[in-house]
Design a protein around this motif. Structure first.
Motif, PDB file in Angstrom:
ATOM      1  N   HIS A 202      17.037  -4.950 -16.313  1.00 27.54           N
ATOM      2  CA  HIS A 202      16.487  -6.089 -16.734  1.00 27.54           C
ATOM      3  C   HIS A 202      17.373  -7.176 -15.097  1.00 27.54           C
ATOM      4  N   ARG A 203      18.444  -6.319 -14.989  1.00 26.90           N
ATOM      5  CA  ARG A 203      19.635  -7.299 -14.283  1.00 26.90           C
ATOM      6  C   ARG A 203      19.072  -7.608 -13.067  1.00 26.90           C
ATOM      7  N   ARG A 204      18.505  -5.552 -12.196  1.00 26.78           N
ATOM      8  CA  ARG A 204      17.826  -5.607 -10.556  1.00 26.78           C
ATOM      9  C   ARG A 204      17.144  -6.588 -10.461  1.00 26.78           C
ATOM     10  N   VAL A 205      15.925  -6.264 -11.724  1.00 26.98           N
ATOM     11  CA  VAL A 205      14.735  -6.990 -11.850  1.00 26.98           C
ATOM     12  C   VAL A 205      14.450  -8.119 -11.720  1.00 26.98           C
ATOM     13  N   THR A 206      15.745  -8.950 -12.515  1.00 28.82           N
ATOM     14  CA  THR A 206      16.170 -10.538 -12.611  1.00 28.82           C
ATOM     15  C   THR A 206      16.285 -10.506 -11.819  1.00 28.82           C
ATOM     16  N   GLU A 207      17.452 -10.230 -10.535  1.00 33.57           N
ATOM     17  CA  GLU A 207      18.112 -10.676  -9.144  1.00 33.57           C
ATOM     18  C   GLU A 207      17.164 -10.308  -8.284  1.00 33.57           C
TER      19      GLU A 207
ATOM     20  N   GLN B  13       0.530  -1.030  -0.657  1.00 29.88           N
ATOM     21  CA  GLN B  13      -0.067   0.015  -0.006  1.00 29.88           C
ATOM     22  C   GLN B  13       1.030   1.219   0.189  1.00 29.88           C
ATOM     23  N   VAL B  14       2.066   1.540   0.391  1.00 30.93           N
ATOM     24  CA  VAL B  14       2.710   2.681   1.678  1.00 30.93           C
ATOM     25  C   VAL B  14       4.103   2.461  -0.372  1.00 30.93           C
ATOM     26  N   GLY B  15       4.315   1.711  -1.423  1.00 31.06           N
ATOM     27  CA  GLY B  15       4.798   1.455  -2.062  1.00 31.06           C
ATOM     28  C   GLY B  15       6.127   2.544  -2.112  1.00 31.06           C
ATOM     29  N   GLN B  16       7.157   2.011  -1.470  1.00 28.80           N
ATOM     30  CA  GLN B  16       8.460   1.995  -1.011  1.00 28.80           C
ATOM     31  C   GLN B  16       8.810   2.412  -2.682  1.00 28.80           C
ATOM     32  N   GLU B  17       9.709   3.320  -3.005  1.00 27.46           N
ATOM     33  CA  GLU B  17      10.181   3.795  -4.241  1.00 27.46           C
ATOM     34  C   GLU B  17      11.339   2.921  -4.663  1.00 27.46           C
ATOM     35  N   LEU B  18      11.053   1.960  -5.433  1.00 29.58           N
ATOM     36  CA  LEU B  18      12.645   1.476  -5.811  1.00 29.58           C
ATOM     37  C   LEU B  18      13.488   2.296  -6.350  1.00 29.58           C
ATOM     38  N   ASN B  19      14.785   2.448  -6.128  1.00 28.21           N
ATOM     39  CA  ASN B  19      15.415   2.880  -7.450  1.00 28.21           C
ATOM     40  C   ASN B  19      16.208   2.531  -9.143  1.00 28.21           C
ATOM     41  N   LEU B  20      14.841   2.348  -9.305  1.00 25.93           N
ATOM     42  CA  LEU B  20      15.576   1.217 -11.030  1.00 25.93           C
ATOM     43  C   LEU B  20      15.936   1.936 -12.198  1.00 25.93           C
ATOM     44  N   PRO B  21      17.239   1.685 -12.803  1.00 26.28           N
ATOM     45  CA  PRO B  21      18.135   2.027 -13.719  1.00 26.28           C
ATOM     46  C   PRO B  21      16.939   2.542 -14.530  1.00 26.28           C
ATOM     47  N   ARG B  22      17.139   3.588 -15.618  1.00 20.62           N
ATOM     48  CA  ARG B  22      16.484   4.223 -16.803  1.00 20.62           C
ATOM     49  C   ARG B  22      16.951   3.139 -17.963  1.00 20.62           C
TER      50      ARG B  22
ATOM     51  N   GLY C 207       2.998   3.328 -18.884  1.00 16.73           N
ATOM     52  CA  GLY C 207       2.261   1.867 -19.516  1.00 16.73           C
ATOM     53  C   GLY C 207       3.902   1.342 -19.663  1.00 16.73           C
ATOM     54  N   LEU C 208       4.117   0.251 -19.796  1.00 20.03           N
ATOM     55  CA  LEU C 208       5.478  -1.130 -18.989  1.00 20.03           C
ATOM     56  C   LEU C 208       5.770  -1.920 -21.048  1.00 20.03           C
ATOM     57  N   PRO C 209       7.007  -1.836 -20.870  1.00 23.96           N
ATOM     58  CA  PRO C 209       7.579  -2.268 -22.401  1.00 23.96           C
ATOM     59  C   PRO C 209       7.379  -4.186 -21.724  1.00 23.96           C
ATOM     60  N   ASP C 210       7.065  -4.412 -22.644  1.00 22.15           N
ATOM     61  CA  ASP C 210       6.750  -5.887 -22.935  1.00 22.15           C
ATOM     62  C   ASP C 210       7.787  -6.107 -21.716  1.00 22.15           C
ATOM     63  N   LEU C 211       8.985  -6.617 -21.665  1.00 29.51           N
ATOM     64  CA  LEU C 211       9.104  -7.300 -20.380  1.00 29.51           C
ATOM     65  C   LEU C 211       9.656  -6.601 -19.570  1.00 29.51           C
ATOM     66  N   ASP C 212       9.355  -5.491 -19.025  1.00 31.86           N
ATOM     67  CA  ASP C 212       8.981  -5.182 -17.677  1.00 31.86           C
ATOM     68  C   ASP C 212       7.382  -5.752 -17.658  1.00 31.86           C
ATOM     69  N   ARG C 213       6.609  -5.971 -18.594  1.00 31.61           N
ATOM     70  CA  ARG C 213       5.379  -5.978 -18.508  1.00 31.61           C
ATOM     71  C   ARG C 213       5.663  -7.493 -17.421  1.00 31.61           C
ATOM     72  N   GLN C 214       6.614  -8.355 -18.010  1.00 30.71           N
ATOM     73  CA  GLN C 214       6.082 -10.121 -17.504  1.00 30.71           C
ATOM     74  C   GLN C 214       6.849 -10.261 -16.991  1.00 30.71           C
ATOM     75  N   ALA C 215       8.105  -8.929 -15.665  1.00 28.23           N
ATOM     76  CA  ALA C 215       8.533  -9.068 -14.229  1.00 28.23           C
ATOM     77  C   ALA C 215       7.640  -8.744 -13.788  1.00 28.23           C
ATOM     78  N   PHE C 216       6.683  -7.504 -14.198  1.00 27.55           N
ATOM     79  CA  PHE C 216       5.518  -7.011 -13.544  1.00 27.55           C
ATOM     80  C   PHE C 216       4.065  -8.486 -12.994  1.00 27.55           C
TER      81      PHE C 216
END
Length: 167
Positions: A93-98, A78-87, A123-132
């Motif tokens: 992709h490496r960070r999300v996979t970890e 609910q709070v949704g802490q921010e995650l500083n993902l690389p642009r 909106g999310l690109p396809d690979l980010d949508r798959q990770a989501f």
């Protein structure tokens, strides 16, 4: 989450397989010596895994979330802490996979919130949508079977997050 001593019937998480149930222990020979292993079975599959009793954390095995963990997980969602993902895609992709492979439910919740925010904003690109989708599925697996109101709230929130569309 519970300690690393498991009993038959305990729900456990074994990345990358997901939620399993400890069916017992057995002795298996390795290099001429007999070692004790937890026997893990995965619901709705014929899959089985054997994890050393002496070091289950070395295989990444941990106790699955319980109803006592649900308020903290719900708050994290609910709070949704921010995650500083690389642009940049490759680094992101490496960070999300970890995070996905590690299967820590609180990191998965933070990732889910960040990708949900991105999805709503642009909106999310396809690979980010798959990770989501995968992060949501991993969390849903862990919450499935827990019957308290907080677990049901987590399930509703996860279902709602996937159904949202970008602005």
């Amino acid at each position: 989450m519970k300690s690393s001593s498991f009993q038959p019937g305990d729900r456990v998480v074994l990345p990358p397989y997901g939620i399993g149930v400890v069916c017992g222990t057995c002795q298996r020979p390795v290099a001429g010596e007999s070692h004790a292993y937890y026997q893990i079975e995965f619901p709705n599959t014929a899959s089985r895994a054997f994890v050393p009793v002496a070091a289950p954390e070395g295989a990444g095995m941990r106790a699955a979330l319980t109803t006592a963990d649900m308020p903290h997980l719900l708050k994290r969602l609910q709070v949704g802490q921010e995650l500083n993902l690389p642009r940049q895609w490759a680094a992101r992709h490496r960070r999300v996979t970890e995070i996905l492979v590690g299967a820590d439910p609180y990191e998965l919740a933070t990732l889910t919130c960040e990708l949900r925010r991105w999805n709503i904003e642009r909106g999310l690109p396809d690979l980010d949508r798959q990770a989501f989708r995968r992060a949501i599925r991993l969390l849903e697996q862990e919450v499935r079977g827990l019957e308290d109101q907080c677990a049901q709230d987590v399930q509703k929130l996860l279902g709602h997050a996937w159904d949202e569309t970008p602005n």
